[in-house]
Motif scaffolding. Structure first.
Motif, PDB file in Angstrom:
ATOM      1  N   ALA A 156     -51.876  -2.358  22.040  1.00 27.43           N
ATOM      2  CA  ALA A 156     -53.153  -2.825  21.482  1.00 27.43           C
ATOM      3  C   ALA A 156     -53.062  -2.946  19.962  1.00 27.43           C
ATOM      4  O   ALA A 156     -53.504  -3.940  19.373  1.00 27.43           O
ATOM      5  CB  ALA A 156     -54.267  -1.858  21.862  1.00 27.43           C
ATOM      6  N   ALA A 157     -52.465  -1.954  19.320  1.00 29.43           N
ATOM      7  CA  ALA A 157     -52.326  -2.002  17.857  1.00 29.43           C
ATOM      8  C   ALA A 157     -51.404  -3.145  17.447  1.00 29.43           C
ATOM      9  O   ALA A 157     -51.625  -3.810  16.427  1.00 29.43           O
ATOM     10  CB  ALA A 157     -51.788  -0.669  17.337  1.00 29.43           C
ATOM     11  N   TRP A 158     -50.385  -3.379  18.264  1.00 30.92           N
ATOM     12  CA  TRP A 158     -49.444  -4.464  17.952  1.00 30.92           C
ATOM     13  C   TRP A 158     -50.155  -5.819  17.990  1.00 30.92           C
ATOM     14  O   TRP A 158     -49.995  -6.652  17.085  1.00 30.92           O
ATOM     15  CB  TRP A 158     -48.251  -4.437  18.921  1.00 30.92           C
ATOM     16  N   ALA A 159     -50.970  -6.059  19.016  1.00 32.33           N
ATOM     17  CA  ALA A 159     -51.662  -7.347  19.155  1.00 32.33           C
ATOM     18  C   ALA A 159     -52.595  -7.585  17.964  1.00 32.33           C
ATOM     19  O   ALA A 159     -52.629  -8.680  17.392  1.00 32.33           O
ATOM     20  CB  ALA A 159     -52.457  -7.374  20.465  1.00 32.33           C
ATOM     21  N   ILE A 160     -53.313  -6.551  17.556  1.00 33.77           N
ATOM     22  CA  ILE A 160     -54.232  -6.684  16.418  1.00 33.77           C
ATOM     23  C   ILE A 160     -53.455  -6.922  15.127  1.00 33.77           C
ATOM     24  O   ILE A 160     -53.812  -7.763  14.300  1.00 33.77           O
ATOM     25  CB  ILE A 160     -55.137  -5.439  16.314  1.00 33.77           C
ATOM     26  N   THR A 161     -52.365  -6.188  14.972  1.00 33.55           N
ATOM     27  CA  THR A 161     -51.548  -6.318  13.758  1.00 33.55           C
ATOM     28  C   THR A 161     -51.003  -7.739  13.612  1.00 33.55           C
ATOM     29  O   THR A 161     -51.083  -8.345  12.535  1.00 33.55           O
ATOM     30  CB  THR A 161     -50.389  -5.306  13.797  1.00 33.55           C
ATOM     31  N   GLU A 162     -50.443  -8.280  14.705  1.00 34.54           N
ATOM     32  CA  GLU A 162     -49.875  -9.632  14.654  1.00 34.54           C
ATOM     33  C   GLU A 162     -50.911 -10.655  14.205  1.00 34.54           C
ATOM     34  O   GLU A 162     -50.646 -11.485  13.337  1.00 34.54           O
ATOM     35  CB  GLU A 162     -49.394 -10.018  16.056  1.00 34.54           C
ATOM     36  N   HIS A 163     -52.104 -10.569  14.782  1.00 33.77           N
ATOM     37  CA  HIS A 163     -53.160 -11.514  14.443  1.00 33.77           C
ATOM     38  C   HIS A 163     -53.635 -11.292  13.002  1.00 33.77           C
ATOM     39  O   HIS A 163     -53.828 -12.250  12.238  1.00 33.77           O
ATOM     40  CB  HIS A 163     -54.316 -11.356  15.438  1.00 33.77           C
TER      41      HIS A 163
END
Ligand code: ATP
Ligand code: MG
Length: 329
Positions: A156-163
């Motif tokens: 979840a943190a990865w998806a937010i970070t990428e965006h």
């Protein structure tokens, strides 16, 4: 200042530095020893989590600062949100979960300095990040994003970070990366490719130990630095524990700062405090030498206090620490 060729990061005036990730409490065994298999004394809860420690120090240094994270609707959550708010961090994008408790880490030091942990992160609020309206509103006004390697442990943190990286870079913002990685983690799933892609996007890299070599794919220092500059990294601040730190800019500018002589009480959080101070100083327009001195002071001051962010210092406290503390020669 804008024409300074070593001005790597977007200025503080573009908007806050943001980081995405785990907010935890840490509960520390009072005496060194192995593990938790008999009743022992603990002290805590202390506010913790690598991204939270980083952003707290960034704010205390005087940088505009914000965090995307989640806590439970419980006292451990309040311990964190109150501290971050007190220290000047924008907490508008910290979600409060009614279904999951705040993440926690029990830690006990062994006599040799190694640590045993019992974590509750993956099944806590810390792992339940979502791109909410509040996150959207925050990210669209941020000027810089600091990425922690611990982001690879949370989809979840990865998806937010990428965006968030895409949004912030599109508005002229910049990115820093603290690999905070162990070799064993890199071989998990797609972490290696994700990590390489992240390194290529980083304006500033803040490695310690073998992380410089993992990031560069080269295992001696100067060639590794050169390889990273060829990949688009503009600045590298290398953390060397009690020996201090060094910084290299691709313009050729570089600086060294010997470590401050302190009694180490609790080494947790040194790297995160170093990063928070360094990024804040650079975004406030300070030259590399001065940012490195503040970074070293933030890391060294933090290890003198029990609790992972208890030693994070304000600018005045760090100036005082620098003036009073001897350095290794
Ligand atoms: P962490 O263990 O938090 O991940 P790190 O490996 O990323 O830390 P370190 O190099 O351990 O980073 O610490 C960051 C900075 O803090 C160092 O560059 C140094 O300036 C300071 N520091 C850390 N430990 C000490 C110490 N024992 N004495 C003096 N300074 C220290
Ligand atoms: Mg580290």
């Amino acid at each position: 200042m804008t024409n300074d060729p070593t001005q790597t990061l977007a200025p503080d005036s573009l908007g806050p530095t943001v980081t995405v990730g785990e907010i935890l409490v840490e509960i520390v065994a009072s005496k060194a020893g192995a593990g938790f298999r008999e009743p022992i004394e603990f002290i805590g809860p202390f506010p913790s989590g690598a991204p939270a420690i980083f952003i707290d120090q960034c704010a205390r240094m005087g940088g505009a600062a914000a965090i995307v994270g989640a806590v439970g609707d419980d006292d451990f959550g309040v311990v964190n949100t109150e501290r971050l708010k007190r220290d000047g961090v924008d907490i508008s994008a910290i979600a409060v979960s009614s279904d999951f408790p705040t993440g926690s880490a029990f830690v006990r030091y062994r006599k040799d300095g190694s640590r045993d942990f019992v974590y509750n992160i993956a099944k806590s609020a810390a792992a339940r990040l979502e791109w909410t309206r509040e996150v959207e509103a925050l990210i669209t006004r941020c000027g810089h994003i600091h990425v922690m390697g611990t982001v690879f442990a949370s989809p979840a943190a990865w998806a937010i970070t990428e965006h968030a990286i895409a949004v912030i870079k599109a508005r002229g913002g910049t990115m820093s990366l603290d690999p905070n990685l162990r070799k064993e983690l890199l071989t998990h799933g797609q972490t290696e490719e994700k990590f390489a892609a992240l390194v290529d996007k980083a304006d500033l890299l803040l490695p310690s130990g073998e992380e410089l070599f993992l990031a560069a794919g080269v295992d001696t220092e100067q060639p590794a630095i050169k390889a990273l500059f060829n990949h688009g990294v503009k600045e590298i601040a290398i953390k060397r524990g009690k020996d201090g730190s060094s910084a290299y800019h691709r313009s050729g500018a570089h600086a060294q700062c010997p470590g401050f002589l302190v009694d180490e009480t609790d080494p947790t959080g040194a790297g995160d405090c170093f990063g928070g101070a360094y990024v804040a100083c650079r975004r406030l327009g300070m030259p590399i030498e001065r940012a490195l001195e503040f970074g070293n002071a933030a890391g060294a001051r933090n290890v003198t206090r029990l609790g992972p962010m208890e030693g994070a210092g304000t600018r005045a406290e760090l100036e005082d620490f620098i003036a009073r503390t001897a350095r290794r020669s």
